[in-house]
Design a protein around this motif. Structure first.
Motif, PDB file in Angstrom:
ATOM      1  N   THR A  43     -21.725 -23.577 -10.580  1.00 59.29           N
ATOM      2  CA  THR A  43     -22.984 -22.865 -10.616  1.00 59.29           C
ATOM      3  C   THR A  43     -22.866 -21.629  -9.742  1.00 59.29           C
ATOM      4  O   THR A  43     -22.485 -21.731  -8.578  1.00 59.29           O
ATOM      5  CB  THR A  43     -24.122 -23.760 -10.092  1.00 59.29           C
ATOM      6  OG1 THR A  43     -24.145 -24.956 -10.865  1.00 59.29           O
ATOM      7  CG2 THR A  43     -25.453 -23.066 -10.187  1.00 59.29           C
ATOM      8  N   PRO A  44     -23.179 -20.463 -10.290  1.00 59.07           N
ATOM      9  CA  PRO A  44     -23.106 -19.269  -9.461  1.00 59.07           C
ATOM     10  C   PRO A  44     -24.151 -19.325  -8.347  1.00 59.07           C
ATOM     11  O   PRO A  44     -25.200 -19.953  -8.501  1.00 59.07           O
ATOM     12  CB  PRO A  44     -23.397 -18.124 -10.438  1.00 59.07           C
ATOM     13  CG  PRO A  44     -24.047 -18.756 -11.612  1.00 59.07           C
ATOM     14  CD  PRO A  44     -23.610 -20.194 -11.644  1.00 59.07           C
ATOM     15  N   ALA A  45     -23.851 -18.679  -7.252  1.00 58.68           N
ATOM     16  CA  ALA A  45     -24.792 -18.637  -6.135  1.00 58.68           C
ATOM     17  C   ALA A  45     -26.076 -17.946  -6.586  1.00 58.68           C
ATOM     18  O   ALA A  45     -26.032 -16.975  -7.341  1.00 58.68           O
ATOM     19  CB  ALA A  45     -24.177 -17.897  -4.962  1.00 58.68           C
ATOM     20  N   PRO A  46     -27.216 -18.450  -6.149  1.00 59.21           N
ATOM     21  CA  PRO A  46     -28.473 -17.819  -6.556  1.00 59.21           C
ATOM     22  C   PRO A  46     -28.609 -16.431  -5.940  1.00 59.21           C
ATOM     23  O   PRO A  46     -28.124 -16.175  -4.837  1.00 59.21           O
ATOM     24  CB  PRO A  46     -29.545 -18.767  -6.020  1.00 59.21           C
ATOM     25  CG  PRO A  46     -28.889 -19.544  -4.946  1.00 59.21           C
ATOM     26  CD  PRO A  46     -27.428 -19.601  -5.286  1.00 59.21           C
ATOM     27  N   THR A  47     -29.273 -15.579  -6.657  1.00 55.14           N
ATOM     28  CA  THR A  47     -29.542 -14.233  -6.146  1.00 55.14           C
ATOM     29  C   THR A  47     -30.664 -14.326  -5.113  1.00 55.14           C
ATOM     30  O   THR A  47     -31.420 -15.309  -5.094  1.00 55.14           O
ATOM     31  CB  THR A  47     -29.983 -13.298  -7.288  1.00 55.14           C
ATOM     32  OG1 THR A  47     -31.249 -13.767  -7.788  1.00 55.14           O
ATOM     33  CG2 THR A  47     -28.959 -13.242  -8.407  1.00 55.14           C
ATOM     34  N   VAL A  51     -33.778 -17.131  -4.939  1.00 58.41           N
ATOM     35  CA  VAL A  51     -34.114 -17.916  -3.749  1.00 58.41           C
ATOM     36  C   VAL A  51     -35.577 -17.697  -3.380  1.00 58.41           C
ATOM     37  O   VAL A  51     -36.311 -18.649  -3.104  1.00 58.41           O
ATOM     38  CB  VAL A  51     -33.178 -17.555  -2.563  1.00 58.41           C
ATOM     39  CG1 VAL A  51     -33.655 -18.208  -1.282  1.00 58.41           C
ATOM     40  CG2 VAL A  51     -31.743 -17.968  -2.877  1.00 58.41           C
ATOM     41  N   ARG A  85     -31.125 -30.716  -4.391  1.00 57.16           N
ATOM     42  CA  ARG A  85     -30.559 -30.225  -5.654  1.00 57.16           C
ATOM     43  C   ARG A  85     -29.568 -31.209  -6.278  1.00 57.16           C
ATOM     44  O   ARG A  85     -29.616 -31.477  -7.476  1.00 57.16           O
ATOM     45  CB  ARG A  85     -29.880 -28.869  -5.453  1.00 57.16           C
ATOM     46  CG  ARG A  85     -29.380 -28.275  -6.760  1.00 57.16           C
ATOM     47  CD  ARG A  85     -28.738 -26.906  -6.564  1.00 57.16           C
ATOM     48  NE  ARG A  85     -28.488 -26.261  -7.824  1.00 57.16           N
ATOM     49  CZ  ARG A  85     -27.425 -26.493  -8.593  1.00 57.16           C
ATOM     50  NH1 ARG A  85     -26.519 -27.358  -8.212  1.00 57.16           N
ATOM     51  NH2 ARG A  85     -27.280 -25.872  -9.745  1.00 57.16           N
TER      52      ARG A  85
END
Length: 146
Positions: A43-47, A51, A85
């Motif tokens: 999963t890509p890091a959230p922007t 957030v 999560r």
């Protein structure tokens, strides 16, 4: 070595080989299912915007409507936690609560959208379902990848 010993040895060898292949088949079959359930793709890091959206819109919604039954400080109805999560992705006794990127297949959305008051399980104990805005926020959050 007598004839009987040779036969027993070959039977044990054949049994061992069969056991090995059975174990490999079981492992091969279960690995994709486990990785798919856990979301095998990284999963890509959230922007920062994602957030902020979570902190301002989703966390309060979950806290106000879900944590009474689904958090670390409760019995966790159905074995489901929504305050973590990894626990959210693992899910409870009925499977993962969300499928990142796919709100329609996510059990969380299905339960929130249930029209039948008897079948609708969330939010429990509330006379009214979530607001259309709250439902839209959940859908957006799941589409973003949770």
């Amino acid at each position: 070595m007598n004839r009987l010993s040779k036969r027993n040895t070959s039977i044990y060898s054949a049994f061992g080989v069969c056991s090995f292949f059975l174990a490999v088949a079981v492992c091969m079959r279960s690995v994709p299912a486990a990785s798919a359930a856990a979301g095998s793709q990284p999963t890509p890091a959230p922007t920062p915007a994602q957030v902020e959206f979570f902190e301002k819109r989703i966390r309060p919604l979950l806290s106000d409507h879900c944590y009474d039954c689904h958090s670390a400080t409760t019995k966790q109805s159905g074995g489901l936690r929504l305050d973590d999560r990894d626990a959210l992705l693992t899910g409870g006794k009925d499977g993962p609560a969300v499928i990142p990127g796919n709100p329609e297949e996510s059990m969380l959305m299905q339960r929130v959208l249930e029209k039948d008051d008897i079948k609708r399980r969330m939010p429990k104990g509330e006379d009214d379902p979530l607001s259309p805005e709250g439902i839209a926020d959940l859908r957006t959050w799941i589409k973003q990848g949770v």
